[in-house]
Design a protein around this motif. Structure first.
Motif, PDB file in Angstrom:
ATOM      1  N   ASN A 345       0.817  -1.211   0.000  1.00  0.00           N
ATOM      2  CA  ASN A 345       0.000   0.000   0.000  1.00  0.00           C
ATOM      3  C   ASN A 345       0.849   1.258   0.000  1.00  0.00           C
ATOM      4  O   ASN A 345       0.455   2.278  -0.560  1.00  0.00           O
ATOM      5  CB  ASN A 345      -0.961  -0.009   1.183  1.00  0.00           C
ATOM      6  CG  ASN A 345      -2.207  -0.821   0.901  1.00  0.00           C
ATOM      7  OD1 ASN A 345      -3.053  -0.401   0.129  1.00  0.00           O
ATOM      8  ND2 ASN A 345      -2.301  -1.997   1.490  1.00  0.00           N
ATOM      9  N   MET A 346       2.014   1.207   0.635  1.00  0.00           N
ATOM     10  CA  MET A 346       2.935   2.336   0.535  1.00  0.00           C
ATOM     11  C   MET A 346       3.399   2.502  -0.908  1.00  0.00           C
ATOM     12  O   MET A 346       3.349   3.603  -1.480  1.00  0.00           O
ATOM     13  CB  MET A 346       4.141   2.118   1.447  1.00  0.00           C
ATOM     14  CG  MET A 346       5.223   3.179   1.298  1.00  0.00           C
ATOM     15  SD  MET A 346       4.810   4.744   2.058  1.00  0.00           S
ATOM     16  CE  MET A 346       5.331   4.423   3.738  1.00  0.00           C
ATOM     17  N   ILE A 347       3.826   1.396  -1.533  1.00  0.00           N
ATOM     18  CA  ILE A 347       4.302   1.455  -2.924  1.00  0.00           C
ATOM     19  C   ILE A 347       3.150   1.791  -3.870  1.00  0.00           C
ATOM     20  O   ILE A 347       3.286   2.618  -4.778  1.00  0.00           O
ATOM     21  CB  ILE A 347       4.931   0.104  -3.322  1.00  0.00           C
ATOM     22  CG1 ILE A 347       6.191  -0.167  -2.485  1.00  0.00           C
ATOM     23  CG2 ILE A 347       5.258   0.071  -4.807  1.00  0.00           C
ATOM     24  CD1 ILE A 347       7.357   0.736  -2.773  1.00  0.00           C
ATOM     25  N   GLY A 348       1.994   1.143  -3.664  1.00  0.00           N
ATOM     26  CA  GLY A 348       0.842   1.407  -4.510  1.00  0.00           C
ATOM     27  C   GLY A 348       0.253   2.788  -4.302  1.00  0.00           C
ATOM     28  O   GLY A 348      -0.562   3.247  -5.114  1.00  0.00           O
ATOM     29  N   GLY A 349       0.642   3.456  -3.231  1.00  0.00           N
ATOM     30  CA  GLY A 349       0.185   4.818  -2.970  1.00  0.00           C
ATOM     31  C   GLY A 349       1.076   5.883  -3.561  1.00  0.00           C
ATOM     32  O   GLY A 349       0.856   7.072  -3.325  1.00  0.00           O
ATOM     33  N   VAL A 350       2.096   5.492  -4.322  1.00  0.00           N
ATOM     34  CA  VAL A 350       2.940   6.482  -4.995  1.00  0.00           C
ATOM     35  C   VAL A 350       2.145   7.091  -6.149  1.00  0.00           C
ATOM     36  O   VAL A 350       1.542   6.377  -6.956  1.00  0.00           O
ATOM     37  CB  VAL A 350       4.238   5.841  -5.515  1.00  0.00           C
ATOM     38  CG1 VAL A 350       5.007   6.809  -6.416  1.00  0.00           C
ATOM     39  CG2 VAL A 350       5.113   5.400  -4.344  1.00  0.00           C
ATOM     40  N   GLY A 351       2.114   8.409  -6.216  1.00  0.00           N
ATOM     41  CA  GLY A 351       1.377   9.098  -7.265  1.00  0.00           C
ATOM     42  C   GLY A 351       2.274  10.033  -8.046  1.00  0.00           C
ATOM     43  O   GLY A 351       3.354  10.433  -7.578  1.00  0.00           O
ATOM     44  N   TYR A 352       1.824  10.366  -9.246  1.00  0.00           N
ATOM     45  CA  TYR A 352       2.511  11.391 -10.047  1.00  0.00           C
ATOM     46  C   TYR A 352       1.535  12.545 -10.240  1.00  0.00           C
ATOM     47  O   TYR A 352       0.410  12.360 -10.729  1.00  0.00           O
ATOM     48  CB  TYR A 352       2.959  10.853 -11.398  1.00  0.00           C
ATOM     49  CG  TYR A 352       3.679  11.905 -12.223  1.00  0.00           C
ATOM     50  CD1 TYR A 352       5.041  12.143 -12.039  1.00  0.00           C
ATOM     51  CD2 TYR A 352       2.990  12.691 -13.152  1.00  0.00           C
ATOM     52  CE1 TYR A 352       5.696  13.126 -12.761  1.00  0.00           C
ATOM     53  CE2 TYR A 352       3.645  13.677 -13.877  1.00  0.00           C
ATOM     54  CZ  TYR A 352       4.997  13.889 -13.675  1.00  0.00           C
ATOM     55  OH  TYR A 352       5.654  14.861 -14.390  1.00  0.00           O
ATOM     56  N   PHE A 353       1.965  13.730  -9.835  1.00  0.00           N
ATOM     57  CA  PHE A 353       1.114  14.909  -9.899  1.00  0.00           C
ATOM     58  C   PHE A 353       1.822  15.987 -10.725  1.00  0.00           C
ATOM     59  O   PHE A 353       3.053  16.095 -10.713  1.00  0.00           O
ATOM     60  CB  PHE A 353       0.832  15.446  -8.491  1.00  0.00           C
ATOM     61  CG  PHE A 353       0.208  14.421  -7.577  1.00  0.00           C
ATOM     62  CD1 PHE A 353      -1.157  14.272  -7.507  1.00  0.00           C
ATOM     63  CD2 PHE A 353       1.000  13.589  -6.779  1.00  0.00           C
ATOM     64  CE1 PHE A 353      -1.743  13.331  -6.676  1.00  0.00           C
ATOM     65  CE2 PHE A 353       0.431  12.645  -5.953  1.00  0.00           C
ATOM     66  CZ  PHE A 353      -0.942  12.519  -5.896  1.00  0.00           C
ATOM     67  N   TYR A 354       1.027  16.782 -11.403  1.00  0.00           N
ATOM     68  CA  TYR A 354       1.599  17.866 -12.205  1.00  0.00           C
ATOM     69  C   TYR A 354       0.732  19.105 -12.036  1.00  0.00           C
ATOM     70  O   TYR A 354      -0.496  19.039 -12.097  1.00  0.00           O
ATOM     71  CB  TYR A 354       1.673  17.485 -13.684  1.00  0.00           C
ATOM     72  CG  TYR A 354       2.432  18.502 -14.505  1.00  0.00           C
ATOM     73  CD1 TYR A 354       3.820  18.439 -14.618  1.00  0.00           C
ATOM     74  CD2 TYR A 354       1.769  19.543 -15.137  1.00  0.00           C
ATOM     75  CE1 TYR A 354       4.524  19.381 -15.344  1.00  0.00           C
ATOM     76  CE2 TYR A 354       2.468  20.500 -15.869  1.00  0.00           C
ATOM     77  CZ  TYR A 354       3.841  20.407 -15.966  1.00  0.00           C
ATOM     78  OH  TYR A 354       4.542  21.347 -16.694  1.00  0.00           O
ATOM     79  N   GLY A 355       1.392  20.216 -11.807  1.00  0.00           N
ATOM     80  CA  GLY A 355       0.684  21.474 -11.634  1.00  0.00           C
ATOM     81  C   GLY A 355       1.552  22.445 -10.865  1.00  0.00           C
ATOM     82  O   GLY A 355       2.781  22.334 -10.854  1.00  0.00           O
ATOM     83  N   HIS A 356       0.930  23.379 -10.167  1.00  0.00           N
ATOM     84  CA  HIS A 356       1.688  24.384  -9.425  1.00  0.00           C
ATOM     85  C   HIS A 356       1.042  24.640  -8.066  1.00  0.00           C
ATOM     86  O   HIS A 356      -0.160  24.474  -7.884  1.00  0.00           O
ATOM     87  CB  HIS A 356       1.778  25.694 -10.207  1.00  0.00           C
ATOM     88  CG  HIS A 356       0.442  26.296 -10.542  1.00  0.00           C
ATOM     89  ND1 HIS A 356      -0.160  26.122 -11.760  1.00  0.00           N
ATOM     90  CD2 HIS A 356      -0.436  27.050  -9.813  1.00  0.00           C
ATOM     91  CE1 HIS A 356      -1.322  26.737 -11.774  1.00  0.00           C
ATOM     92  NE2 HIS A 356      -1.526  27.306 -10.601  1.00  0.00           N
ATOM     93  N   SER A 357       1.884  25.030  -7.131  1.00  0.00           N
ATOM     94  CA  SER A 357       1.408  25.460  -5.825  1.00  0.00           C
ATOM     95  C   SER A 357       0.997  26.930  -5.899  1.00  0.00           C
ATOM     96  O   SER A 357       1.377  27.660  -6.816  1.00  0.00           O
ATOM     97  CB  SER A 357       2.509  25.294  -4.776  1.00  0.00           C
ATOM     98  OG  SER A 357       2.899  23.951  -4.651  1.00  0.00           O
ATOM     99  N   LEU A 358       0.217  27.362  -4.918  1.00  0.00           N
ATOM    100  CA  LEU A 358      -0.081  28.778  -4.742  1.00  0.00           C
ATOM    101  C   LEU A 358       0.724  29.267  -3.540  1.00  0.00           C
ATOM    102  O   LEU A 358       0.634  28.703  -2.453  1.00  0.00           O
ATOM    103  CB  LEU A 358      -1.576  29.001  -4.511  1.00  0.00           C
ATOM    104  CG  LEU A 358      -2.487  28.803  -5.730  1.00  0.00           C
ATOM    105  CD1 LEU A 358      -3.947  28.994  -5.344  1.00  0.00           C
ATOM    106  CD2 LEU A 358      -2.110  29.763  -6.849  1.00  0.00           C
ATOM    107  N   VAL A 359       1.509  30.324  -3.752  1.00  0.00           N
ATOM    108  CA  VAL A 359       2.491  30.755  -2.764  1.00  0.00           C
ATOM    109  C   VAL A 359       2.245  32.206  -2.371  1.00  0.00           C
ATOM    110  O   VAL A 359       1.960  33.063  -3.218  1.00  0.00           O
ATOM    111  CB  VAL A 359       3.926  30.600  -3.332  1.00  0.00           C
ATOM    112  CG1 VAL A 359       4.956  31.108  -2.340  1.00  0.00           C
ATOM    113  CG2 VAL A 359       4.196  29.144  -3.668  1.00  0.00           C
ATOM    114  N   GLN A 360       2.365  32.467  -1.077  1.00  0.00           N
ATOM    115  CA  GLN A 360       2.207  33.813  -0.542  1.00  0.00           C
ATOM    116  C   GLN A 360       3.516  34.233   0.121  1.00  0.00           C
ATOM    117  O   GLN A 360       4.110  33.472   0.894  1.00  0.00           O
ATOM    118  CB  GLN A 360       1.081  33.849   0.489  1.00  0.00           C
ATOM    119  CG  GLN A 360       0.857  35.209   1.128  1.00  0.00           C
ATOM    120  CD  GLN A 360       0.080  36.155   0.230  1.00  0.00           C
ATOM    121  OE1 GLN A 360      -1.044  35.876  -0.123  1.00  0.00           O
ATOM    122  NE2 GLN A 360       0.699  37.261  -0.139  1.00  0.00           N
TER     123      GLN A 360
END
Length: 791
Positions: A345-360
């Motif tokens: 479940n740790m290995i199967g919980g690896v994800g790939y995400f793409y986008g940007h954070s919002l920073v202040q």
């Protein structure tokens, strides 16, 4: 900027990189083709929204779900256990071509009549076959008289609809190849989806004839969604209902279809193609993806798939025992299966995400977007925290690196590529619409002065211990050379922005000194949220945990520098020696009066919450009440004298000398039953503390104020193992506590998994029961390392 190169022929290019859904796959690319699965129980009359399973949700109330086996690259097996039936999803990948090769999913549905505690039971005429806690099959001739708690469903065979979908994210095309099916209540059947995207070139998705029986129904529909996070909404928008007779009773059947009144809304960006199969349990479906650039002799389905899946599972079992030798430690089959599931479940919980954070930042009136970047990361919880967290990730990599070091190194490189020019990393990565849809608005914006514990140094130091000290090979040297310049910038940022008021001290930024609603203002940046600190935040604070994190970081930096930049090693060694100096540490943080390590700041221990009446500025509005904090005693600069996880940090991160008097005191305090010790692990805050299990606001229940947290307990078990080495006056006491604490943790977590079906975010210090988010197979999965004694 993000400098991770996309390698389309990488064996890990395709993966189950969508941890937020029950089953889904995508590639490690910015605009990947996205595939996923949904399912729905038919013949029920639903009053509100259809219970269409898609994203992992607490409200779905599955009895259990998660991977039972997953190697992170080639295959995985997952069970979703519902009331009365089980959906099993598995996949196998096959390399080849220029775009990540082929893969196949298999979806099976099985009727179950009984679930014994947390054991899946298959019903056959006149007897039951169950798998007991020891993994043995037991036959029971008179199940209704078997003396064990059971869940029973006596309805006839269940009808399910399984929905496979493929979606493009603003680019590419999907074309269905449809054949007339001529089956009851159905007109067409999609045999193949042909497609093409920039990352994948040409491909096809096939649906071989299924082992489903004669009453199978097929439906398909093309739709558009406002984004990948709206795919389920697109399906519900296309859903229609009809009445059919089943055993002379009217039943509702739901199916996908176009309707003039259910057109796609404006502003849609994603093309989605749904393939629905409606059938009775049991069933078996194969879904085959074939890359146009790969060559193959046979299709990866049916018997070929079955053979490949069995082969990969056998290799997985062998590799698991090599890396985590649990049989030799006396664990039985059921306990080893538990450990395999938690690691998977740790290995199967690896994800790939793409986008940007919002920073202040202080220089900006409104938040601004960070740059667009990709991030490969494990996640704490698929249901509640399906995104990257900096403080969690170091703990995740302690386990992942023991299974697949190359995967762990890739994840670490991804995280370090998110550094800005100053050396700051946003502590919570909310990249892309799917990730953002799970986050309350108030937590989306990241503040560039706020840190998070640099736990990646823990993982890197663990990886370093696996190197050949006398002759570091070229591959290891390349990895260290790549990350070292970024670690330098990150390390320097901490030593520039998080330093304390006196030399060699550190202070977490981000506390709110103006709040009147918090009993003790939170320190979210420390990762310990509402753990009690100085009651009145000020620039005079000194935080012992951050000082210890920096001691660990400087020691790891020195080790890396000796390999890749020897000239700089002495600088980091000098800092490490200074931060490990017991005299300075004790001057800054040892409370002689209380006999414990402590924060220092403007503090009053006599604070409480009281309800007060306030008159609104508008005279037409009624007075209102709210809980505010009240001082019974004015604060003063002093040690906070709070005993809990923060007090243990010089011990947890192994900074204390084995024969020190302070270590002796900590070991004595650890074993005291009315402080941190419980039968289930170390609680986060002493039972004697005034804030033990106290709400921090009117609506915020205690979080790090008594509950048992596995990451901190792992560090405690690891430290006890370290200090139990013969040769000091504390070794015998440490060895005793190591044995007892490790047993308490492993035993309780396994017991709770059997009872509830899940690992949990934290555990109750009085009952041992899991609480908070589930499944929490982030740092709670470190139970595998404790079982195998791999520290």
């Amino acid at each position: 900027s993000n400098d991770n190169q996309i390698e389309k022929n990488d064996a890990k290019f395709w993966g189950t990189y969508r941890p937020q859904v029950y089953m889904g796959m995508k590639t490690k690319s910015p605009r990947s083709l996205v595939t996923g699965l949904m399912w729905l129980k038919q013949h029920e009359r639903y009053q509100n929204e259809l219970p269409l399973r898609h994203t992992c949700e607490h409200g779905d109330k599955l009895l259990r779900y998660g991977w039972t086996a997953h190697d992170g690259e080639n295959f995985g097996i997952q069970d979703m256990v519902e009331q009365g039936y089980i959906i099993r999803t598995s996949f196998v990948k096959k390399s080849g071509g220029l775009h990540g090769g082929d893969w196949t999913w298999r979806v099976t549905g099985t009727q179950v009549r009984f679930i014994f505690l947390n054991t899946i039971v298959s019903l056959k005429p006149r007897h039951l076959s169950i798998v007991n806690d020891h993994g043995k099959v037991v036959s029971i001739k008179n199940p209704f008289f078997y003396n064990i708690c059971m869940h029973s469903t006596l309805n006839t065979s269940t009808t399910l609809s399984v929905f496979f979908y493929a979606a493009t994210d603003q680019q590419g095309q999907l074309t269905p190849m449809v054949q007339d099916a001529f089956t009851q209540s159905c007109r067409t059947n999609v045999q193949t989806i042909s497609g093409e995207t920039e990352e994948l070139g040409k491909f096809s998705i096939k649906f071989p004839s299924e082992n489903t029986g004669v009453k199978t129904r097929y439906h398909w529909v093309a739709a558009r969604a406002e984004g990948l996070h709206k795919i389920k909404d697109a399906a519900l928008r296309k859903m229609q209902a009809a009445i059919e007779k089943v055993n002379n009773r009217e039943k509702v059947i739901y199916f996908l279809g176009d309707s003039p009144n259910k057109s796609d809304p404006p502003g849609t960006t994603s093309d989605v193609l749904f393939h629905q199969v409606t059938l009775k349990l049991p069933f078996e479906l194969d879904i085959v993806f074939e890359s146009g650039s790969a060559q193959r002799k046979v299709e990866l389905s049916r018997d070929v798939y079955t053979t490949q899946l069995a082969s990969w599972k056998e290799k997985f079992d062998q590799n698991f025992e090599e890396r985590f030798p649990l049989k030799n430690k006396g664990y039985d089959t059921a306990q080893i299966s538990f450990a395999k599931a938690m690691m998977s479940n740790m290995i199967g919980g690896v994800g790939y995400f793409y986008g940007h954070s919002l920073v202040q930042s202080d220089q900006q009136k409104v938040p601004v977007p960070y740059w667009d970047a990709g991030l490969l990361t494990a996640v704490p919880s698929r249901s509640f925290f399906p995104r990257g967290f900096l403080w969690d990730e170091g703990f995740h990599q302690l386990l992942i690196s023991k299974w697949d070091r190359s995967l762990s190194e890739e994840i670490i490189e991804h995280w370090l590529s998110l550094l800005n020019k100053d050396g700051w990393i946003p502590r919570e990565q909310i990249l892309g619409e799917e990730a953002r849809s799970k986050v309350p608005t108030e937590f989306v914006v990241q503040h560039n002065k706020n840190a998070n514990p640099p736990t990646l140094f823990l993982a890197i130091e663990s990886i370093l211990r696996g190197f050949n000290k006398d002759n570091v090979d070229e591959r290891d040297r390349k990895f260290l050379s790549k990350i070292f310049p970024k670690l330098q910038v990150w390390y320097d940022w901490f030593n520039t922005t998080q330093t304390g008021p006196v030399p060699f001290s550190y202070r977490w930024r981000g506390r709110n000194g103006d709040t009147d609603s918090e009993l003790n203002p939170k320190t979210l940046t420390s990762g310990l949220d509402d753990y009690p600190r100085a009651s009145h935040p000020s620039q005079d604070e000194r935080h012992v945990d951050l000082r210890c994190w920096m001691a660990t970081a400087s020691g790891t930096m020195a080790k890396i520098a000796r390999v890749v930049d020897p000239d700089s090693a002495s600088k980091y060694e000098a800092t490490h020696n200074m931060l490990s100096n017991h005299k300075i540490l004790n001057e800054l943080h040892w409370s002689a009066e209380m006999g414990l390590y402590s924060d220092y700041g403007n503090h009053s221990e006599r604070m409480y919450l009281a309800r007060k009446t306030f008159q609104p500025s508008n005279p037409n509005q009624r007075p209102y009440q709210k809980m505010v904090r009240v001082e019974r005693k004015k604060p003063k600069l002093r040690f906070t004298d709070t005993f809990g996880y923060v007090s243990l940090f010089p011990f947890l991160l192994q900074i204390l000398r084995p024969d020190s008097q302070q270590l002796t005191q900590i070991l004595e305090d650890l074993s005291a039953k009315d402080l941190l010790w419980s039968d289930y692990g170390l609680r986060s805050l002493s039972k004697r503390d005034p804030l033990y299990m106290k709400h921090n606001t009117e609506h915020d229940p205690p979080y790090w104020r008594g509950a048992i947290w596995v990451n901190m307990n792992f560090l405690a078990v690891r430290a006890l193992k370290h200090y139990s080495a013969p040769g000091s006056r504390n070794s015998e006491k440490a060895a005793q506590l190591y044995k007892e604490l490790r047993w308490n943790l492993v035993n309780n977590m396994y017991k709770e998994y059997k009872r509830s079906g899940y690992l949990w975010e934290s555990y109750n210090d009085v009952t041992g029961k899991g609480q908070g988010t589930h499944p929490f197979t982030g740092w709670s999965a470190l139970v595998v390392l404790m079982m195998s004694e791999q520290f």
